[in-house]
Design a protein around this motif. Structure first.
Motif, PDB file in Angstrom:
ATOM      1  N   LEU A 125      41.457  30.065  32.921  1.00 48.99           N
ATOM      2  CA  LEU A 125      40.097  30.515  32.613  1.00 48.99           C
ATOM      3  C   LEU A 125      39.463  29.579  31.593  1.00 48.99           C
ATOM      4  O   LEU A 125      38.313  29.163  31.740  1.00 48.99           O
ATOM      5  CB  LEU A 125      40.114  31.955  32.060  1.00 48.99           C
ATOM      6  N   ALA A 126      40.251  29.228  30.581  1.00 49.65           N
ATOM      7  CA  ALA A 126      39.735  28.335  29.533  1.00 49.65           C
ATOM      8  C   ALA A 126      39.367  26.968  30.119  1.00 49.65           C
ATOM      9  O   ALA A 126      38.428  26.309  29.655  1.00 49.65           O
ATOM     10  CB  ALA A 126      40.771  28.179  28.422  1.00 49.65           C
ATOM     11  N   ALA A 127      40.087  26.588  31.176  1.00 47.20           N
ATOM     12  CA  ALA A 127      39.795  25.305  31.822  1.00 47.20           C
ATOM     13  C   ALA A 127      38.657  25.425  32.838  1.00 47.20           C
ATOM     14  O   ALA A 127      38.388  24.490  33.596  1.00 47.20           O
ATOM     15  CB  ALA A 127      41.060  24.775  32.494  1.00 47.20           C
ATOM     16  N   GLY A 128      38.035  26.597  32.884  1.00 43.46           N
ATOM     17  CA  GLY A 128      36.863  26.773  33.744  1.00 43.46           C
ATOM     18  C   GLY A 128      37.179  27.161  35.182  1.00 43.46           C
ATOM     19  O   GLY A 128      36.309  27.144  36.048  1.00 43.46           O
ATOM     20  N   LYS A 129      38.438  27.535  35.432  1.00 39.10           N
ATOM     21  CA  LYS A 129      38.787  27.900  36.811  1.00 39.10           C
ATOM     22  C   LYS A 129      38.572  29.389  37.071  1.00 39.10           C
ATOM     23  O   LYS A 129      38.700  30.203  36.158  1.00 39.10           O
ATOM     24  CB  LYS A 129      40.262  27.593  37.069  1.00 39.10           C
ATOM     25  N   VAL A 130      38.328  29.710  38.323  1.00 41.11           N
ATOM     26  CA  VAL A 130      38.363  31.112  38.749  1.00 41.11           C
ATOM     27  C   VAL A 130      39.817  31.421  39.106  1.00 41.11           C
ATOM     28  O   VAL A 130      40.456  30.666  39.844  1.00 41.11           O
ATOM     29  CB  VAL A 130      37.459  31.346  39.980  1.00 41.11           C
ATOM     30  N   VAL A 131      40.330  32.513  38.566  1.00 42.96           N
ATOM     31  CA  VAL A 131      41.714  32.910  38.832  1.00 42.96           C
ATOM     32  C   VAL A 131      41.716  33.959  39.932  1.00 42.96           C
ATOM     33  O   VAL A 131      40.982  34.949  39.845  1.00 42.96           O
ATOM     34  CB  VAL A 131      42.364  33.470  37.539  1.00 42.96           C
ATOM     35  N   ILE A 132      42.503  33.732  40.967  1.00 39.26           N
ATOM     36  CA  ILE A 132      42.549  34.682  42.094  1.00 39.26           C
ATOM     37  C   ILE A 132      43.957  35.254  42.182  1.00 39.26           C
ATOM     38  O   ILE A 132      44.937  34.489  42.259  1.00 39.26           O
ATOM     39  CB  ILE A 132      42.191  33.977  43.411  1.00 39.26           C
ATOM     40  N   VAL A 133      44.059  36.574  42.160  1.00 38.26           N
ATOM     41  CA  VAL A 133      45.383  37.206  42.101  1.00 38.26           C
ATOM     42  C   VAL A 133      45.576  38.138  43.300  1.00 38.26           C
ATOM     43  O   VAL A 133      44.674  38.912  43.654  1.00 38.26           O
ATOM     44  CB  VAL A 133      45.549  38.005  40.786  1.00 38.26           C
ATOM     45  N   ALA A 134      46.742  38.071  43.895  1.00 37.20           N
ATOM     46  CA  ALA A 134      47.075  38.973  45.000  1.00 37.20           C
ATOM     47  C   ALA A 134      47.222  40.397  44.465  1.00 37.20           C
ATOM     48  O   ALA A 134      47.987  40.641  43.530  1.00 37.20           O
ATOM     49  CB  ALA A 134      48.388  38.530  45.643  1.00 37.20           C
ATOM     50  N   GLY A 135      46.488  41.333  45.070  1.00 37.26           N
ATOM     51  CA  GLY A 135      46.620  42.728  44.658  1.00 37.26           C
ATOM     52  C   GLY A 135      47.905  43.326  45.209  1.00 37.26           C
ATOM     53  O   GLY A 135      48.591  42.712  46.037  1.00 37.26           O
ATOM     54  N   PHE A 136      48.242  44.519  44.715  1.00 34.60           N
ATOM     55  CA  PHE A 136      49.244  45.370  45.378  1.00 34.60           C
ATOM     56  C   PHE A 136      50.688  44.924  45.145  1.00 34.60           C
ATOM     57  O   PHE A 136      51.614  45.594  45.565  1.00 34.60           O
ATOM     58  CB  PHE A 136      48.892  45.387  46.878  1.00 34.60           C
ATOM     59  N   GLY A 151      46.911  51.263  48.612  1.00 29.75           N
ATOM     60  CA  GLY A 151      45.712  51.230  47.760  1.00 29.75           C
ATOM     61  C   GLY A 151      45.968  50.567  46.415  1.00 29.75           C
ATOM     62  O   GLY A 151      45.118  50.595  45.522  1.00 29.75           O
ATOM     63  N   GLY A 152      47.126  49.948  46.270  1.00 30.67           N
ATOM     64  CA  GLY A 152      47.564  49.455  44.963  1.00 30.67           C
ATOM     65  C   GLY A 152      46.796  48.276  44.396  1.00 30.67           C
ATOM     66  O   GLY A 152      46.939  47.954  43.213  1.00 30.67           O
ATOM     67  N   SER A 153      45.962  47.624  45.208  1.00 27.74           N
ATOM     68  CA  SER A 153      45.182  46.510  44.654  1.00 27.74           C
ATOM     69  C   SER A 153      44.201  46.979  43.581  1.00 27.74           C
ATOM     70  O   SER A 153      43.866  46.222  42.669  1.00 27.74           O
ATOM     71  CB  SER A 153      44.398  45.794  45.755  1.00 27.74           C
ATOM     72  N   ASP A 154      43.731  48.224  43.703  1.00 26.54           N
ATOM     73  CA  ASP A 154      42.866  48.776  42.638  1.00 26.54           C
ATOM     74  C   ASP A 154      43.612  48.732  41.315  1.00 26.54           C
ATOM     75  O   ASP A 154      43.053  48.375  40.275  1.00 26.54           O
ATOM     76  CB  ASP A 154      42.513  50.253  42.922  1.00 26.54           C
ATOM     77  N   THR A 155      44.885  49.105  41.370  1.00 26.59           N
ATOM     78  CA  THR A 155      45.692  49.165  40.150  1.00 26.59           C
ATOM     79  C   THR A 155      45.929  47.762  39.587  1.00 26.59           C
ATOM     80  O   THR A 155      45.869  47.559  38.378  1.00 26.59           O
ATOM     81  CB  THR A 155      47.011  49.907  40.440  1.00 26.59           C
ATOM     82  N   THR A 156      46.162  46.795  40.480  1.00 28.67           N
ATOM     83  CA  THR A 156      46.290  45.412  40.012  1.00 28.67           C
ATOM     84  C   THR A 156      45.024  45.017  39.250  1.00 28.67           C
ATOM     85  O   THR A 156      45.099  44.445  38.155  1.00 28.67           O
ATOM     86  CB  THR A 156      46.489  44.448  41.203  1.00 28.67           C
ATOM     87  N   SER A 215      45.193  53.387  39.225  1.00 27.57           N
ATOM     88  CA  SER A 215      44.174  52.519  38.627  1.00 27.57           C
ATOM     89  C   SER A 215      43.325  53.336  37.647  1.00 27.57           C
ATOM     90  O   SER A 215      42.915  52.832  36.603  1.00 27.57           O
ATOM     91  CB  SER A 215      43.300  51.893  39.713  1.00 27.57           C
ATOM     92  N   VAL A 216      43.082  54.597  37.987  1.00 26.36           N
ATOM     93  CA  VAL A 216      42.279  55.446  37.103  1.00 26.36           C
ATOM     94  C   VAL A 216      43.093  55.773  35.839  1.00 26.36           C
ATOM     95  O   VAL A 216      42.564  55.758  34.720  1.00 26.36           O
ATOM     96  CB  VAL A 216      41.831  56.743  37.824  1.00 26.36           C
ATOM     97  N   GLU A 217      44.376  56.005  36.028  1.00 24.21           N
ATOM     98  CA  GLU A 217      45.239  56.253  34.863  1.00 24.21           C
ATOM     99  C   GLU A 217      45.217  55.064  33.904  1.00 24.21           C
ATOM    100  O   GLU A 217      45.100  55.230  32.689  1.00 24.21           O
ATOM    101  CB  GLU A 217      46.687  56.520  35.315  1.00 24.21           C
TER     102      GLU A 217
END
Ligand code: ADP
Ligand code: ASP
Ligand code: MG
Length: 408
Positions: A125-136, A151-156, A215-217
């Motif tokens: 992020l500091a280097a200006g990149k967008v970070v993309i993460v696999a959910g779930f 539905g676990g990507s919400d929690t990620t 994710s709500v928790e």
């Protein structure tokens, strides 16, 4: 400049064109000077496809190997989104759960997040990149791939927002916010501008799949600013999950109606009414790792008691088998069950200050000839178990009876 975590669900990344659209939105936020971490689900239908594939080879799939398989859906979409961003001239880098190091316990297919390493993401992020993460998905202490439950990507998304102390977590989906009930079942359902965290927690736990309960928790525990938005419409404000009831909140007694088709009921009739009987019935069920939801015990005939409880429909045969196995030991007259039931719940913090919610609910169902099999309540919800065939009807008439239908 803000640090924003955005999560895109399966429909939102369901085709190459949709992934390109997600990239455009991400690019726009980036252009406004924000730092972005983007969590994606698998393409819609992909996780189901992978589960079915596994079942073709092993009828009840080995949980560790199942996680190896189902986690691949998200690995495809992170790569595709990173490419789509690069095509727009934006620096982006994809991470699997294991590469971030989203550390979980080893409960395959329903693992819990224990820790998130934020170092590499922060450097990008500091280097200006967008970070993309696999959910779930995550990884356990032994390096095994784990997944977080459907539905676990919400929690990620929310867990990353908490770990990175993000300014906001935006959940982009195929509806433009949280509605009074599932708009697919009740077209008259209305979008809520805001919903309290407590209500959202109840709605999610009672079956509203718009957000995974965990994710709500997480949002509650770490006070994450959480908003549900449409990935197809531009500029909407979506629904904000709030931690306080503010002045502007819609002053309804009931905020929403949730339902769940995934339940089944077990009845144990005519057991001796003596101390320890509930334990003798539910102990073996718990030992088999089956979660029990509602429980009702009634006084039966001649010193006996009748016991009913609900379990997830996937666990129905297992629970029934266990009870049939202990039937003679506990001295039950009969053990039976029904897996064609559902649970309908009305939820609202307004219930604390209004009386008559239960009677309105029961009268409304009675007028439609819908029999209530079980009831359970908490301070802000009332749930009933009814025959599955009345689900849509019950939700529709309750939605109207509590004044939730939109004016149009
Ligand atoms: P995603 O793939 O983006 O995670 P989901 O299918 O998991 O999307 O969740 C969005 C769906 O949740 C909606 O399409 C809607 O049918 C359903 N849903 C259930 N209850 C509600 C509700 N109260 N408000 C909005 N959507 C709801
Ligand atoms: N792909 C996973 C599922 O279908 C996780 C998610 O979409 O949130 O359950
Ligand atoms: Mg979802």
């Amino acid at each position: 400049m803000a640090l924003i975590v955005q999560k895109y669900g399966g429909t939102s990344v369901g085709s190459p064109d949709r992934i390109k659209n997600v990239a455009k939105r991400v690019a726009r936020f980036k252009g406004e000077g924000h730092q972005l971490v983007v969590v994606v689900s698998a393409m819609s239908g992909e996780t189901n496809r992978l589960i079915a594939l596994a079942k073709e080879v092993q009828a009840s799939p080995d949980p560790r190997e199942l996680d190896v398989i189902v986690s691949t859906g998200e690995q495809v979409t992170i790569g595709l989104l990173a490419m789509a961003l690069k095509e727009l001239g934006i620096e982006a880098k994809s991470y699997t759960g294991g590469q971030v190091k989203i550390l979980t316990d080893s409960a395959f297919t329903k693992a819990r997040i224990q820790h998130i390493d934020d170092e590499a993401m922060r450097a990008d992020l500091a280097a200006g990149k967008v970070v993309i993460v696999a959910g779930f998905q995550g990884v356990d202490a032994q390096g095994n791939i784990t997944t977080l439950g459907r539905g676990g990507s919400d929690t990620t998304g929310v867990a990353l927002a908490a770990a990175l102390k993000a300014d906001e977590c935006q959940i982009y989906t195929d509806v433009d916010g949280v509605y009074t009930t599932d708009p697919r079942v009740v077209p008259e359902a209305r979008r809520l501008k805001s919903i309290t965290f407590e209500e959202m927690l109840e709605m999610a736990s009672l079956g509203s799949k718009v957000l995974q309960i965990r994710s709500v928790e997480f949002a509650g525990k770490y006070k994450v600013k959480l908003r549900v938005l449409s990935s197809f419409a531009e500029g909407g404000e979506g629904t904000l999950i709030t931690f306080e009831e503010d002045e502007d909140m819609e002053k309804a007694t009931i905020s929403g109606i949730a339902f769940n088709r995934d339940e089944a009921r077990i009845n144990v009739v005519g057991v001796p009414d003596k101390p320890g009987i509930a334990y003798q019935i539910l102990g073996p069920v718990a030992d088999a790792n089956v979660d029990v939801d509602m429980i009702i015990q009634n006084v039966g005939l001649e010193g006996t008691t009748d016991f009913s409880f609900t379990v997830h429909r996937n666990d129905y045969q297992k629970a029934l088998g266990i009870l049939e196995g202990v039937q003679s030991h506990i001295g039950a007259r009969s053990v039976s069950g029904d897996d064609k039931i559902c649970k309908v719940s009305v939820v609202g913090v307004g219930m604390r200050s209004h009386v008559g919610v239960a009677s309105t609910m029961f009268r409304t169902l009675a007028e439609e000839g819908i029999n209530i099999q079980m009831i359970s309540t908490s301070e802000i919800k009332i749930s009933v178990v009814i025959d599955e065939k009345y689900l849509e009807l019950a939700v529709r008439v309750l939605h109207k009876a509590f004044g939730l239908d939109s004016e149009s």
